[in-house]
Design a protein around this motif. Structure first.
Motif, short mmCIF file in Angstrom:
data_model
loop_
_atom_site.label_atom_id
_atom_site.label_comp_id
_atom_site.label_asym_id
_atom_site.label_seq_id
_atom_site.Cartn_x
_atom_site.Cartn_y
_atom_site.Cartn_z
N TYR A 137 -14.92 10.98 55.65
CA TYR A 137 -14.41 9.92 56.37
C TYR A 137 -15.22 9.73 57.67
CZ TYR A 137 -10.30 7.43 58.41
OH TYR A 137 -9.40 6.58 58.75
N LEU A 138 -15.04 8.69 58.30
CA LEU A 138 -15.60 8.38 59.69
C LEU A 138 -14.88 9.21 60.73
CD1 LEU A 138 -16.53 4.76 59.71
CD2 LEU A 138 -18.08 6.55 59.18
N ASP A 139 -15.07 10.54 60.77
CA ASP A 139 -14.42 11.63 61.66
C ASP A 139 -14.65 11.42 63.06
OD1 ASP A 139 -12.79 13.32 62.42
OD2 ASP A 139 -13.60 14.88 61.39
N ARG A 140 -14.62 10.47 64.11
CA ARG A 140 -14.94 10.27 65.10
C ARG A 140 -13.31 9.24 65.74
NH1 ARG A 140 -20.01 6.87 65.39
NH2 ARG A 140 -19.21 6.01 67.35
N PRO A 141 -13.03 9.68 67.16
CA PRO A 141 -11.78 9.24 67.69
C PRO A 141 -11.70 7.70 67.91
CG PRO A 141 -13.22 10.33 69.32
CD PRO A 141 -13.77 10.51 68.06
N ASP A 142 -13.00 6.94 67.88
CA ASP A 142 -13.28 5.54 68.14
C ASP A 142 -12.96 4.73 66.66
OD1 ASP A 142 -15.67 6.32 67.29
OD2 ASP A 142 -16.63 5.01 68.54
N VAL A 143 -12.58 5.48 65.45
CA VAL A 143 -12.43 4.92 64.21
C VAL A 143 -10.73 4.88 64.30
CG1 VAL A 143 -12.69 4.79 61.84
CG2 VAL A 143 -14.69 5.12 63.54
N MET A 144 -10.18 3.77 64.32
CA MET A 144 -8.73 4.05 64.25
C MET A 144 -8.19 3.12 63.25
SD MET A 144 -8.02 3.41 68.37
CE MET A 144 -6.31 3.99 68.25
N SER A 145 -7.24 3.67 62.39
CA SER A 145 -6.93 3.16 61.07
C SER A 145 -5.32 3.44 60.89
CB SER A 145 -7.54 3.66 59.85
OG SER A 145 -7.29 3.44 58.75
N ILE A 146 -4.74 2.28 60.14
CA ILE A 146 -3.47 2.53 59.77
C ILE A 146 -3.29 3.62 58.41
CG2 ILE A 146 -1.22 1.34 58.57
CD1 ILE A 146 -1.72 0.48 61.47
N PHE A 147 -2.42 4.76 58.63
CA PHE A 147 -2.52 5.67 57.43
C PHE A 147 -1.30 5.62 56.59
CE2 PHE A 147 -5.74 7.33 60.07
CZ PHE A 147 -6.37 8.37 59.14
N THR A 148 -1.52 5.51 55.27
CA THR A 148 -0.25 5.84 54.25
C THR A 148 -0.69 7.15 53.66
OG1 THR A 148 0.07 3.43 54.06
CG2 THR A 148 1.19 4.90 52.23
N PHE A 186 0.95 2.64 63.42
CA PHE A 186 0.07 2.52 64.67
C PHE A 186 -1.23 3.11 64.36
CE2 PHE A 186 4.69 2.75 66.19
CZ PHE A 186 4.43 1.84 67.28
N LYS A 187 -2.17 2.25 64.70
CA LYS A 187 -3.41 2.90 64.43
C LYS A 187 -3.75 3.95 65.08
CE LYS A 187 -6.07 -0.56 65.88
NZ LYS A 187 -7.21 -1.49 66.20
N LYS A 188 -4.44 5.02 64.27
CA LYS A 188 -4.78 6.25 64.97
C LYS A 188 -6.14 6.66 64.44
CE LYS A 188 -2.32 9.24 61.75
NZ LYS A 188 -1.50 8.15 60.85
#
Length: 885
Positions: A137-148, A186-188
């Motif tokens: 993953y892009l494991d950094r806080p400025d990459v925000m995504s909708i998760f299922t 919510f994107k996170k």
């Protein structure tokens, strides 16, 4: 032995991500001996990074890659590059999909980062960089995504399957397994991802928001703990209402969940909608949790809930901005706790902790700014500077802007940046724009390390009836920062006349007085403020409420300090005057001990505390705080060279002298409060906390007299109390007493009664680890063999090892260095399986410069031994190397 230094990461090198992840679809297949994680990432080129399609570099650690697809095309080994820490792919278009399958081993994950098992539960901890141990993953806080998220597991062993957001489906599958799917709208960033699977019971409630939505509230625990959740539930509902009333922030999902787990490196984690807590921060019942534990649960529940906005809806762009969410949220939870309990006592406790521990951090090798400019391992920067000092910085903004101005600024911040990953500068800009002010100089609090010193001198002109205060600020050099520019220091103050009355404050140049309390903004290296209309020389009450995290010096006499203790209308400064008086008296005693003189105590401290004890108008919690002498750790922190033996001898002499001199008053207060306690069922409320606090500090003093009636009282309180607060205090005073037979019996009785309660046994360990009687290290080593102790559990390590090394200074700093060798051995062991906990135990050794040359040599030798012991984690390597630099 490490042969190369881990990579240093710098704030100045920040660049926005090359790619973004719009949707994250995860499927977990959970088994006893492994887990499979299938991830589908809907991705696109970040338009902010320009044209072209650079390589996509995904983070991943301790993952076994089973397959990888790019836009549904399965890739071969030749199509990607794989290392221990990254998977590199080569997208062919600006929008694409990545599918990966990996195998991981939560059952052997002792670092407690990523997906791991705690007892019979699966759970996660992804902040700061744990998600990369779950999938690529892009494991950094400025990459925000909708998760299922979908989980599949054995239905009998793991009937409860939880993740972020709202539940959208569940059902059985073959072989006795079942599935559940959760969607978070919510994107996170990935660090806020959470998963829990296990056999859990829950306490349920509801909360109706101000817009009339009903939110389901659930606290999940293992079955044996179901009767210890109500206090946390009450705290959650109070915090939800407070956040609506104070900040206008309403909860946004249909459900809010808390899960308590026994193995957790931190206190709790604010994962969106599914907060995972260390069980010590959730479970509280009168019989098993102290008043302090009840207050801690209330504060941590509030803290993690408040993160829903200050951390989740608006998150940090990068980990250098960590205080953006943590400092702000600590400030919010401190204000909440103050409103729920005694504001003055809350402030006293926070400042005492800050000055003892964070000021020491500022003066040590790991000193860093609230927003650091570099790090090797981000886990080392979950520090008191980022949290507590960061909170003080936000508090200064509140002081300077006023409550209304601060609220306008926070409203703009949340509205402007909802759904974004931002910086400390963005937070300050919202405060500026909402209030029409320039906070450029104030931002130095975020970039400059160290504790500022504020020296104040006075001048009274009787002929002109003016009174001047001159403030001179400076800040010591810290690692990487030798020169410091002036800070903005808000100094709240009042001026008292000879009768203790507050005088109108009319600054020279102003048209009229502005009340009797005001805030001066000290912005220059030296700055003078002159007050007019002063018919007599006043006595200043400075830095009220501890309005700035600085070391203040004003040449108060002891008689002036006694006067402020009696007359200052600012509760914090009444306590502070008592602390300054006590420090001066204790420093006299330390000097006498060092010179080999008989110890003689200034009777003014006795007189001052006798007056406090006799004042029945004072809040009992305030009386208890004023009776508490400065601790040995604080006395060491304010010493140029800490003489551990002299500090301990002086403080113990002072306690003994006070106990004997104030025996009658202490006994009267103790008996009166104990009678009320026996007649009153336990209530977790401020008034009751206050009564028990005074009762217990009185008992701790009285026990020093060794009188038979006090021993009988301690035994009665231990055997017949209905709550842990009174029982544990009675146990502690027995453990620190010379009554060996009674002590042994009480310890055995306590352990037998609570042997099946891990959190209570942690308190049992801590009481003994903190005992300052000779033989401390031997007691700790023996306790490590107890069946209830294990190095694999962070709570146990903190309770026994942390309490000994961090609180029992006289035994830890034994002249032969045995305490240092013991701690170094433990750090080396812990480094192998839980680097985070290992590095956090190192703090006492990092302060080696504070002690005499013999102890310095011994402590440095142990740090060197750790550095050369083998393959160190980046966590431990960073702390050790900076300590020895």
């Amino acid at each position: 032995m490490r042969t190369e230094q881990p990579k240093m990461i710098y704030l100045k090198d920040y660049q926005a991500p090359e790619y973004l992840i719009d949707e994250t679809h995860l499927t977990f297949e959970l088994f006893e001996d492994h887990s499979l994680v299938h991830a589908q990432l809907v991705m696109r080129r970040n338009p902010a990074r320009g044209e072209g399609l650079p390589p996509l570099v995904l983070d991943g650690q301790q993952l076994e890659l089973l397959s990888v697809k790019l836009d549904d095309v399965e890739l071969t080994d030749a199509d990607y590059q794989l290392t221990d820490s990254h998977l590199t792919l080569h997208p062919q278009c600006a929008q694409f999909m990545v599918d990966t399958s990996v195998k991981i081993h939560p059952e052997t994950n002792t670092a407690l980062e990523g997906l791991y098992t705690s007892g019979s539960l699966f759970c996660t901890q992804c902040e700061a960089e744990g998600f990369r141990k779950i999938t690529y993953y892009l494991d950094r806080p400025d990459v925000m995504s909708i998760f299922t998220t979908t989980m599949i597991a054995d239905q009998h062993k793991y009937p409860v399957l939880l993740s972020n957001g709202n539940p959208v489906g569940s059902g059985p599958v073959e072989d006795g397994r079942h599935w559940a799917t959760w969607e978070d709208p919510f994107k996170k960033p990935a660090y806020l991802f959470a998963l829990v699977a296990g056999d859990l019971w829950c306490v349920e409630d509801t909360f109706t928001t101000r817009s009339n939505r009903e939110v389901a509230l659930r606290i999940y625990v293992e079955p044996e703990n179901i009767d210890k959740c109500q206090h946390a539930m009450n705290s959650l509902k109070k915090s939800m209402r407070w956040d609506e009333d104070t900040y206008g922030r309403e909860y946004d999902l249909d459900i809010f969940m808390i899960v308590a787990v026994n193995d957790f490196n931190m206190g709790a984690m604010e994962n969106k909608g599914l907060n995972i807590f260390n069980s010590s921060a959730v479970l509280a019942r009168a019989e098993t949790a102290t008043d302090a534990a009840h207050q801690r649960v209330e504060a941590i529940v509030a803290h993690e809930y408040f993160h829903n906005w200050s951390g989740n809806r608006v998150t940090c762009r990068d980990w250098f901005q960590l205080s953006l969410k943590e400092g702000f949220t600590v400030f919010r939870d401190a204000c909440f706790s103050a409103d729920m309990n005694s504001p003055t006592v809350k402030r006293i406790q926070d400042v005492a902790y800050l000055r003892t521990h964070q000021f020491a951090e500022d003066a040590g090798p790991m000193a860093h700014a609230v927003r650091p400019d570099s790090f090797i391992e981000i886990s080392n920067f979950y520090t008191l500077t980022v949290y507590e000092k960061g909170s003080e910085v936000v508090g200064m903004l509140h002081t300077l802007l006023g409550a209304e101005g601060f609220r306008k600024g926070s409203d703009l911040y949340f509205d402007r940046h909802d759904g974004q990953a931002v910086t400390c500068d963005d937070f300050i800009k919202a405060m500026e724009d909402a209030n029409g002010v320039d906070l450029t100089q104030f931002k130095r609090w975020y970039s400059q390390a160290g504790t500022p010193r504020l020296n104040v001198t006075e001048h009274y002109d009787a002929a002109k009836q003016t009174y001047s205060l001159t403030f001179a600020q400076s800040c010591p050099a810290t690692p990487g920062q030798t020169e410091k520019l002036p800070f903005v220091i808000p100094v709240a103050l009042g001026l008292l006349n000879a009768n203790g009355e507050e005088l109108p404050l009319h600054l020279q140049g102003e048209s009229a007085a502005v009340g009797t309390h005001r805030v001066l903004s000290v912005t220059e290296a030296q700055q003078t403020f002159t007050f007019t209309g002063m018919a007599q020389q006043p006595l200043p009450s400075l830095l009220r409420g501890f309005s700035a995290p600085v070391k203040l010096h004003f040449p108060y006499s002891r008689d002036q300090l006694m006067f402020l203790m009696q007359h200052d209308t600012d509760g914090f400064n009444r306590w502070e005057a008592g602390q300054q008086l006590a420090v001066q008296v204790l420093q006299d005693l330390i000097g006498q001990h060092q010179r080999g003189e008989a110890l003689v105590m200034d009777p003014r401290l006795v007189a001052a505390l006798r007056s406090v004890l006799g004042n029945e108008q004072l809040d009992q919690a305030m009386v208890a705080e004023m009776l508490s002498l400065p601790g040995e750790a604080y006395l060491a922190e304010i010493s140029e060279i800490a003489d551990v033996d002299a500090i301990h001898a002086a403080r113990e002499f002072a306690r003994q002298h006070l106990a004997e001199s104030l025996h009658e008053a202490l006994w009267a207060r103790y008996q009166a409060n104990r009678e009320v306690s026996k007649a009153t069922p336990y209530v977790a409320q401020a008034e009751h906390f206050a009564r028990r606090a005074l009762q217990n500090i009185a008992l701790s003093y009285l026990m020093l007299t060794g009188k038979p009636q006090v021993l009988a009282a301690a035994l009665e309180q231990f055997e017949h109390s209905d709550n842990m607060t009174e029982r544990l205090t009675a146990l502690a005073v027995l453990v620190n007493s010379p009554f060996d037979a009674e002590k042994a019996k009480a310890l055995a009785s306590f352990a037998e009664h609570f042997k099946d309660n891990p959190l209570v046994m942690d308190q049992w360990f801590s009481v003994q680890a903190g005992c300052t009687l000779p033989g401390g290290l031997e007691r700790v080593k023996a306790l490590m063999q107890h069946p209830a102790f294990t190095l694999k559990n962070p709570n146990k390590v903190r309770a026994l090892i942390g309490a000994f090394a961090g609180q029992n200074l006289i035994n830890f700093h034994a002249a032969d260095g045995s305490g240092y060798r013991f701690l170094a051995d433990l750090v080396i062991q812990l480094n192998a399986f839980n680097p985070q906990i290992a590095s956090r135990q190192l703090a006492p050794l990092t302060r080696w410069r504070k002690y005499d040359s013999a102890r310095q040599a011994l402590m440095k030798a142990e740090l060197e031994r750790i550095r050369t012991c083998g393959d160190l984690s980046s966590d431990v390597f960073e702390v050790v190397s900076k300590s020895l630099a």
